[in-house]
Design a protein around this motif. Structure first.
Motif, PDB file in Angstrom:
ATOM      1  N   VAL B 158       0.874  -1.167   0.000  1.00  0.00           N
ATOM      2  CA  VAL B 158       0.000   0.000   0.000  1.00  0.00           C
ATOM      3  C   VAL B 158       0.917   1.223   0.000  1.00  0.00           C
ATOM      4  O   VAL B 158       1.795   1.328   0.852  1.00  0.00           O
ATOM      5  N   LEU B 159       0.733   2.100  -0.957  1.00  0.00           N
ATOM      6  CA  LEU B 159       1.643   3.240  -1.058  1.00  0.00           C
ATOM      7  C   LEU B 159       1.315   4.306  -0.018  1.00  0.00           C
ATOM      8  O   LEU B 159       0.201   4.389   0.493  1.00  0.00           O
ATOM      9  N   ALA B 160       2.316   5.144   0.261  1.00  0.00           N
ATOM     10  CA  ALA B 160       2.117   6.297   1.137  1.00  0.00           C
ATOM     11  C   ALA B 160       1.080   7.210   0.510  1.00  0.00           C
ATOM     12  O   ALA B 160       0.988   7.317  -0.712  1.00  0.00           O
ATOM     13  N   ARG B 161       0.344   7.907   1.360  1.00  0.00           N
ATOM     14  CA  ARG B 161      -0.663   8.825   0.834  1.00  0.00           C
ATOM     15  C   ARG B 161      -0.032  10.051   0.201  1.00  0.00           C
ATOM     16  O   ARG B 161      -0.699  10.843  -0.432  1.00  0.00           O
ATOM     17  N   GLU B 162       1.281  10.192   0.364  1.00  0.00           N
ATOM     18  CA  GLU B 162       1.998  11.328  -0.208  1.00  0.00           C
ATOM     19  C   GLU B 162       2.454  11.044  -1.638  1.00  0.00           C
ATOM     20  O   GLU B 162       3.084  11.890  -2.268  1.00  0.00           O
TER      21      GLU B 162
END
Ligand code: SF4
Lengths: 309, 424
Positions: B158-162
């Motif tokens: 899951v990627l960073a929200r940034e």
């Protein structure tokens, strides 16, 4: 007893000699392009000079490459890490696995210190990064004394613990100060203040003041008090903690030299004559209090505090 | 961000391009009821929390029994269940972890969402049939770090929200691993995992589920000058705050689908069934409609209108298009009330009489204009006429929570359809 390394964070190249004389064993430096919340900015030339100075005094120099990287900078890492190796640094501090990947390809023999700050919270995970190539783990500041000691006992890697100074409570990628000034219609304000790093958030309910600053890595909020456990080193020395860090961020270079000198003496006494150290504990604390700036109260961080969840 | 056609995810049917690799629509659920609603309204997978090791210590959390039931229910729809196991553990959390993970495997969950390598490694040892997904708590935002986790054998990250859209695209191109990203809901303003405000301010460990949302409080901003502290705000300004607008990427779905993102995630295990049903059904429609015919796809305003009905905060695309601006933060406001109230859940419908049997979820009375929606029907609005209770007594209003009532509806409805009412 084994003496832990005393690790400090110089603000400028010229701080290395006075800090060495004050008794530091090792230094952390770096530039904000790759490193987080450094006391000062060391460009590549500065890093080279710092390595030379440190080595001339028989001290170690570590370079912080512990930012959270996005693709652009992740692709620059080979170059930077190769430089750090050529400069002769003694270790690289990392949090992002991209650094591990880059080091494996361009500097496979470079010692690595794993430091994600808030998330280094158990011995298994310290050892996990040890198996992947780290020789040291820098523990989260939010741990109790008991947890730190248990990790040290179970760890297959060296353990570093911050014993003095400010800690980070929050990092956002967004420029939160800039946004606030923009919202107020005062865009210039942040530009003028960026370098000053003198802003504080005030939380009226707790009456705490948190330093807040913005840099290339986003917005950082720091603890309202400085950790100081110069009078509580005994158990950590006994447990065999390998490195004590004194962080000088947002303090003056002169202050850092004085604090380093006091910790040097306290560590020596604690290792050589634990009984006398126990008897004189309070004096150590008083000596720090004597030089502590009024706006930075001292506390013992999370060493003796219970957190729930 | 522009939509770049990606032939690797599509095929041509009767001369028309059709997307064959549909991303998974992943919804949150804090209770069994919410899980069922999420699946029923079109989620391909649902993530839930167990009793331990998850980051919402105060959200509804599932027992192993409830997990089993959820897994069985989801199976009927071909949907999967994942369990968030994403704390950063302390030494004291190590005991019991193996049993817990074995319990998850036995309950039949498809995967766990994990941040701490302790849990990754333990899961692989004791529950090898459970997929391991790296949590956004690791703030993963570059392809080399993704490559690292791929080599470590993880199934998904899951990627960073940034992470921006362009960065996602590159990550997807460079590394062959499943990518999950957030598309909707509230978010941390800090890099996930790197905020301990609550530890300091309230002695609650945010990385073990104790976050008190201290970032959403109001603060005063000062500068420290030679002559003391100086206020950097005036009376008419709202105080300093770090409250982000909620994430909403519904308009960016076409570019995410074309990138080949594997899973699109909705935030909010604490949210109501009405919120979950509304958000899931909108995203379901957009994904299906784009994938069926990308060339003639047109974004419909009604999808945004629909999302507004359950939104508690203004929304924005956050980092997807690059650094969010000052406008994507809230100063002086603390959310808003959604425009609609959830007032009833359909239990049954009688074709002969056109009568709905409905469980009351909020006050309504004859004369109110209400709206029905659900996966089987086109939404419609109508006026409520006479309301009866279960025994056939006429009521002046549906006053009691969970009370079962009947009245006439203008179109057929189905169990688990929902009824909502616009707030005055
Ligand atoms: S305080 Fe805010 S930024 Fe920090 S963990 Fe909680 S929600 Fe996230």
């Amino acid at each position: 007893m084994k003496k832990p390394e005393l690790l400090v964070t110089p603000h400028r190249v010229e701080d290395l000699l006075p800090l060495s004389e004050a008794g530091a064993d090792a230094f952390v430096v770096g530039e904000q392009r790759y490193g987080l919340r450094l006391a000062g900015e060391f460009n590549r030339e500065d890093v080279k000079k710092a390595v030379e100075l440190a080595h001339s005094k028989g001290k170690k120099l570590y370079v912080a490459v512990n930012a959270i990287f996005h693709n652009d900078k992740a692709e620059e890492l080979d170059d930077y890490i190769a430089f750090v190796q050529d400069a002769g640094a003694d270790a690289i501090i990392f949090g992002d696995p991209a650094v591990l990947m880059a080091a494996r390809s361009v500097a496979p023999n470079m010692p690595l210190h794993w430091s994600t700050e808030t998330t280094a919270t158990n011995y298994f995970t310290c050892n996990y990064w040890g198996k992947r190539g780290a020789v040291r783990a820098v523990l989260s500041r939010e741990l109790s004394m008991e947890a730190v000691i248990e990790i040290t006992e179970q760890a297959e890697v060296a353990i570093e613990v911050q014993v003095h100074g400010m800690t980070c409570m929050f990092q956002s990628k967004r420029p939160l100060l800039g946004h606030y000034f923009e919202y107020q219609g005062k865009v210039m304000e942040i530009e003028n203040r960026k370098e000053a790093k003198n802003m504080l958030l005030h939380d009226p309910e707790r009456n705490n003041k948190y330093p807040i600053f913005e840099d290339e890595n986003g917005t950082h909020i720091m603890s309202p008090n400085d950790i100081c456990i110069i009078d509580e080193l005994g158990e950590l020395v006994e447990a065999g903690v390998d490195s004590f860090k004194v962080d000088g961020i947002l303090h003056s270079p002169e202050y850092l030299v004085e604090v380093t000198r006091l910790y040097r003496q306290a560590i020596n006494l604690c290792a050589e004559n634990p009984e006398e150290y126990e008897d004189t504990k309070e004096e150590w604390l008083e000596r720090i209090e004597a030089i502590q700036p009024a706006h930075r109260p001292l506390d013992t961080g999370f060493f003796f505090k219970e957190t729930v969840y | 961000m522009t939509v770049t056609v990606n032939d690797a995810i599509s095929t041509i049917v009767n001369g028309k391009r059709v997307i064959t690799k549909k991303p998974e629509l992943l919804a949150p659920a804090g209770t069994l009821e919410k899980l069922k609603i999420a699946v029923h309204y079109g989620a391909d997978a649902v993530y839930i929390g167990g009793q331990e090791y998850g980051l919402r210590s105060n959200a509804g959390n599932f027992t192993f029994e409830e997990m089993k039931e959820g897994v069985e229910f989801a199976k009927q729809y071909g949907a999967k269940i994942y369990v968030t196991t994403n704390i950063y553990a302390h030494n004291e959390n190590i005991d019991g972890l193996e049993d817990y993970l074995r319990g998850l495997e036995e309950a039949g969950v498809a995967g766990i969402i994990v941040a701490d390598p302790l849990i990754i490694e333990t899961c692989r040892k004791v529950a090898p049939n459970v997929e391991v997904h790296l949590s956004t708590q690791q703030s993963l935002s570059n392809w080399r770090a993704v490559q690292y986790w791929k080599e470590e054998g993880l199934h998904r990250v899951v990627l960073a929200r940034e992470t921006t859209g362009e960065e996602m695209r590159k990550i997807k191109e460079k590394v062959d691993i499943e990518i999950e990203t957030f598309i909707h809901g509230a978010m941390c303003i800090a890099y996930s995992g790197r905020c301990v405000l609550s530890n300091h301010m309230t002695a609650r460990d945010s990385n073990r589920g104790g976050c008190c949302q201290s970032c959403r409080w109001d603060y005063d901003l000062y500068s420290l000058e030679e002559n003391g502290e100086q206020a950097l705000f005036s009376e008419e300004d709202a105080p300093f705050a770090m409250s982000p607008k909620d994430l909403r990427l519904v308009e960016s779905l076409p570019s995410m689908i074309e990138m080949g993102i594997d899973s699109l995630k909705i935030e909010g295990r604490m949210k109501s069934i009405h919120y979950i049903a509304t958000v899931v059904s909108v995203y379901r429609k957009v994904i299906d409609s784009y994938c069926a015919d990308p060339e003639s796809f047109e974004f419909k305003q009604e999808w945004l209108d629909e999302l507004e009905k359950c939104a508690n905060r203004p929304a924005a695309p956050a980092f997807f298009e690059g650094m969010p601006s000052a406008d994507e933060q809230l100063f002086g406001v603390h959310g808003k009330k959604a425009s609609h109230d959830f007032v009833g859940l359909v239990l049954d419908y009688d074709n002969e009489t056109g009568m709905v049997t409905l469980q009351q979820r909020n006050f309504f009375r004859p004369g109110d204009e209400v709206e029905f929606f659900g996966p089987e029907i086109e939404g419609f609005t109508q006026k409520v006429e006479t309301i009866w209770d279960e025994k056939g007594n006429e009521l002046d209003a549906a006053r009691h929570p969970l009370q079962v009532v009947r009245f006439k509806v203008e179109q057929p409805v189905y169990p688990n359809n929902m009824m909502r009412k616009e707030l005055a």
